[in-house]
Motif scaffolding. Sequence first.
Motif, mmCIF file in Angstrom:
data_model
loop_
_atom_site.group_PDB
_atom_site.id
_atom_site.type_symbol
_atom_site.label_atom_id
_atom_site.label_comp_id
_atom_site.label_asym_id
_atom_site.label_seq_id
_atom_site.Cartn_x
_atom_site.Cartn_y
_atom_site.Cartn_z
ATOM 1 N N ASP A 83 0.850 -1.191 0.000
ATOM 2 C CA ASP A 83 0.000 0.000 0.000
ATOM 3 C C ASP A 83 0.888 1.244 0.000
ATOM 4 O OD1 ASP A 83 -1.814 2.026 0.323
ATOM 5 O OD2 ASP A 83 -2.801 1.180 2.087
ATOM 6 N N LEU A 84 0.881 1.969 -1.131
ATOM 7 C CA LEU A 84 1.649 3.212 -1.268
ATOM 8 C C LEU A 84 0.721 4.395 -1.496
ATOM 9 C CD1 LEU A 84 4.552 1.959 -3.587
ATOM 10 C CD2 LEU A 84 4.568 2.202 -1.093
ATOM 11 N N SER A 85 -0.517 4.285 -1.071
ATOM 12 C CA SER A 85 -1.500 5.345 -1.313
ATOM 13 C C SER A 85 -1.172 6.601 -0.501
ATOM 14 C CB SER A 85 -2.906 4.840 -0.954
ATOM 15 O OG SER A 85 -2.973 4.463 0.409
ATOM 16 N N GLN A 86 -1.657 7.746 -1.012
ATOM 17 C CA GLN A 86 -1.545 9.033 -0.312
ATOM 18 C C GLN A 86 -0.100 9.394 0.028
ATOM 19 O OE1 GLN A 86 -4.176 9.019 3.108
ATOM 20 N NE2 GLN A 86 -5.923 8.337 1.908
ATOM 21 N N ASN A 87 0.802 9.244 -0.923
ATOM 22 C CA ASN A 87 2.203 9.561 -0.667
ATOM 23 C C ASN A 87 2.704 10.756 -1.472
ATOM 24 O OD1 ASN A 87 4.092 7.885 1.179
ATOM 25 N ND2 ASN A 87 2.632 6.388 0.405
ATOM 26 N N ASN A 88 1.758 11.482 -2.081
ATOM 27 C CA ASN A 88 2.123 12.683 -2.834
ATOM 28 C C ASN A 88 3.156 12.365 -3.923
ATOM 29 O OD1 ASN A 88 1.899 15.395 -3.486
ATOM 30 N ND2 ASN A 88 3.484 16.048 -2.056
ATOM 31 N N LEU A 89 2.949 11.253 -4.602
ATOM 32 C CA LEU A 89 3.830 10.849 -5.695
ATOM 33 C C LEU A 89 3.238 11.348 -7.014
ATOM 34 C CD1 LEU A 89 4.510 7.182 -4.541
ATOM 35 C CD2 LEU A 89 6.043 9.144 -4.306
ATOM 36 N N ASN A 90 3.958 12.187 -7.727
ATOM 37 C CA ASN A 90 3.476 12.735 -8.989
ATOM 38 C C ASN A 90 3.915 11.852 -10.156
ATOM 39 O OD1 ASN A 90 6.189 13.317 -9.243
ATOM 40 N ND2 ASN A 90 5.953 15.502 -8.764
ATOM 41 N N ALA A 91 3.656 12.316 -11.378
ATOM 42 C CA ALA A 91 3.961 11.505 -12.558
ATOM 43 C C ALA A 91 5.436 11.141 -12.664
ATOM 44 C CB ALA A 91 3.476 12.225 -13.818
ATOM 45 N N PRO A 92 6.378 12.087 -12.538
ATOM 46 C CA PRO A 92 7.791 11.698 -12.589
ATOM 47 C C PRO A 92 8.171 10.706 -11.483
ATOM 48 C CG PRO A 92 7.566 14.069 -12.913
ATOM 49 C CD PRO A 92 6.222 13.562 -12.502
ATOM 50 N N SER A 93 7.569 10.859 -10.300
ATOM 51 C CA SER A 93 7.870 9.951 -9.188
ATOM 52 C C SER A 93 7.422 8.524 -9.508
ATOM 53 C CB SER A 93 7.188 10.434 -7.907
ATOM 54 O OG SER A 93 7.602 11.742 -7.557
ATOM 55 N N ASP A 116 2.433 14.448 -17.975
ATOM 56 C CA ASP A 116 3.836 14.074 -17.762
ATOM 57 C C ASP A 116 4.036 12.567 -17.680
ATOM 58 O OD1 ASP A 116 4.617 16.717 -17.695
ATOM 59 O OD2 ASP A 116 4.355 16.880 -15.531
ATOM 60 N N PHE A 117 2.975 11.832 -17.391
ATOM 61 C CA PHE A 117 3.118 10.392 -17.222
ATOM 62 C C PHE A 117 3.312 9.671 -18.550
ATOM 63 C CE2 PHE A 117 1.457 6.061 -16.447
ATOM 64 C CZ PHE A 117 2.310 5.700 -15.415
ATOM 65 N N ALA A 118 2.865 10.277 -19.628
ATOM 66 C CA ALA A 118 2.881 9.561 -20.903
ATOM 67 C C ALA A 118 3.593 10.315 -22.022
ATOM 68 C CB ALA A 118 1.445 9.276 -21.337
ATOM 69 N N THR A 119 4.351 11.340 -21.680
ATOM 70 C CA THR A 119 4.928 12.169 -22.738
ATOM 71 C C THR A 119 6.294 11.710 -23.196
ATOM 72 O OG1 THR A 119 5.733 13.644 -21.007
ATOM 73 C CG2 THR A 119 3.688 14.266 -22.133
ATOM 74 N N SER A 171 -2.421 10.046 -20.740
ATOM 75 C CA SER A 171 -2.171 9.239 -19.538
ATOM 76 C C SER A 171 -3.294 8.235 -19.316
ATOM 77 C CB SER A 171 -2.002 10.141 -18.317
ATOM 78 O OG SER A 171 -3.200 10.853 -18.044
ATOM 79 N N LEU A 172 -4.533 8.636 -19.613
ATOM 80 C CA LEU A 172 -5.660 7.707 -19.495
ATOM 81 C C LEU A 172 -5.449 6.499 -20.397
ATOM 82 C CD1 LEU A 172 -8.566 6.951 -18.595
ATOM 83 C CD2 LEU A 172 -9.388 8.313 -20.520
ATOM 84 N N ARG A 173 -5.057 6.750 -21.632
ATOM 85 C CA ARG A 173 -4.826 5.657 -22.568
ATOM 86 C C ARG A 173 -3.640 4.790 -22.136
ATOM 87 N NH1 ARG A 173 -7.213 5.987 -27.683
ATOM 88 N NH2 ARG A 173 -8.578 7.794 -27.948
ATOM 89 N N ALA A 174 -2.571 5.436 -21.651
ATOM 90 C CA ALA A 174 -1.384 4.687 -21.232
ATOM 91 C C ALA A 174 -1.687 3.759 -20.072
ATOM 92 C CB ALA A 174 -0.267 5.656 -20.855
ATOM 93 N N ILE A 175 -2.473 4.232 -19.111
ATOM 94 C CA ILE A 175 -2.791 3.423 -17.926
ATOM 95 C C ILE A 175 -3.811 2.336 -18.262
ATOM 96 C CG2 ILE A 175 -3.861 3.493 -15.637
ATOM 97 C CD1 ILE A 175 -2.638 6.330 -15.339
ATOM 98 N N ALA A 176 -4.898 2.725 -18.943
ATOM 99 C CA ALA A 176 -5.971 1.765 -19.230
ATOM 100 C C ALA A 176 -5.497 0.642 -20.140
ATOM 101 C CB ALA A 176 -7.156 2.486 -19.850
#
Length: 525
Positions: A346-356, A384-387, A420-425
């Motif tokens: 469980d790594l929820s709520q850790n303020n991890l952004n796309a680069p992280s 930033d997650f999919a660029t 990012s939606l497409r990359a994750i899904a």
Amino acid sequence: SFLAQVLAQSVAGAKGFGHAVNMVAMLQVDAPMLSKLFVALPQEEALSLAALDRTWPSLVGSTIRLLTIGPATPLAAVAAVARAGGFLRLKAIVLDCRRGFRGTWVSVARLIDRIRVCNPQLERFALRGLSFDFYGEDHPAGQPETGLAASRGKLQVLSSTLQLVQGNSTLRQLEIAVAHRFAPTSAMRNLVSTIRHMPALVELRLANCRQVMHCVQEALGSQLGQQLLRLDLSSGELRAGGAAMLAALMPNMPRLQALLIGDNGIGPQGALSLGQGMAAVKDALQELDLSSNGLGPEGLHALAEPLQRLVRLRVLRLRSGWATSEGVDALSRLLQPLGSKLELLDLSQNNLNAPSIRSLLANWPAMPELRSLSLAENIFATIDFATLPGTPNFSRLIEVCPLLEELDLTGIGLGSEELSLRAIASALPPTIVKLQLSASRLREPQLQQLLEVLPPLPELKSLAMTQAQMDNAAAEVLSRLLTFRTVPKLRLLDIRGNPITRKGCIVLQESLRQMPAFRELRGSK
């Protein structure tokens, strides 16, 4: 079926809802058959029947192994069973005080005393939701006690509970989730004494106790510490000092398999102390919860090396650990040696952004046993997650987590940006059984995008899309997205908190019913 109908009529009569009590037929049923019928009934209904015949209290009592005492429990019927010497097979009691009872706190205390006289061979006892707020609390409807009178009654409940479990030679699990901020010193002293003298106890949960180390320090340093397998001190305000005290006691807990100390605010200094103490349980500890402790990057750095030595760790919860982008390297270093063993992370709520998240995925170790992963409430589903072409994204999970069954992506910003939606899904693992996509932006355009890229999820049984901004138009697209081809085993869809009308829910449900496995649509309309 005839006996079941008669029994249902008897229950209705016992509750005062009618006069269709066929007592003649009931009394002709032999005891073994009655026992089977009592077992099949909800517990409060079976207890209500105990008053219908003088031989039934002991018969009803003999069918109960787990006794739950809560707002729906007929206290008088439980007392009648206790007076009749029932509860011969009783193994567990759950006393749920969160919504009050059908009587006063004093009557509950007396009921516990009656049960104690029966000398049940308990293996588990749980006391939940008892608070000692003298200064105004919400009292459930129908409960006449208020203020100091209620608090005195609650003290009697706690005292009776402690007398019931004290010195019990068979009790293995004890749970006391009580707010002790206003508890008198005498009550605390009794609690400390009770916990210390329990020869069979292997699981102890003392949650929401603001004086938690005062309650357990002496006990954990005694024989009890050496026999404990599971210790839960969640929400106890340990702080750094309490963490240091707990770490000092760990050498006396060599068999400890689970340590749950979430929401204690131990901070980086407490993490450092705790890490030093974990060497004593490195060969035994299998589950660790350090959630909501304000660890931060410094705390994660302090824990990285100690956690690597936990050779049997299977479950790790670091929710709300304040990792941020600065703690990603420490988090990656921490996970590397644990990967081959972890089953839940469980790594929820850790303020991890796309680069992280990209960095974390790039260094994600092989986790061949991981079944459950939560990345909830880390806002990383941005552009930033999919660029960056060629950089690892969610497809990495399929490679390194071949058995992943539960994935929580609640509140990650899904749908806020198309790429990012497409990359994750498109990279959702085909092994997923339970998927959380709540608190997302899944309106009609986003669902159209999902329709184009979502791969078949042949094992998916539960899908949560609550508060996902879906309206009737989105529901229509959803009905085309969730088909036998994409989710053949889907049983549950949760769409609560979405502005979908009753008409939209009916249309969606009719479509879902075309799938043989589907069972339940949870909607808000």
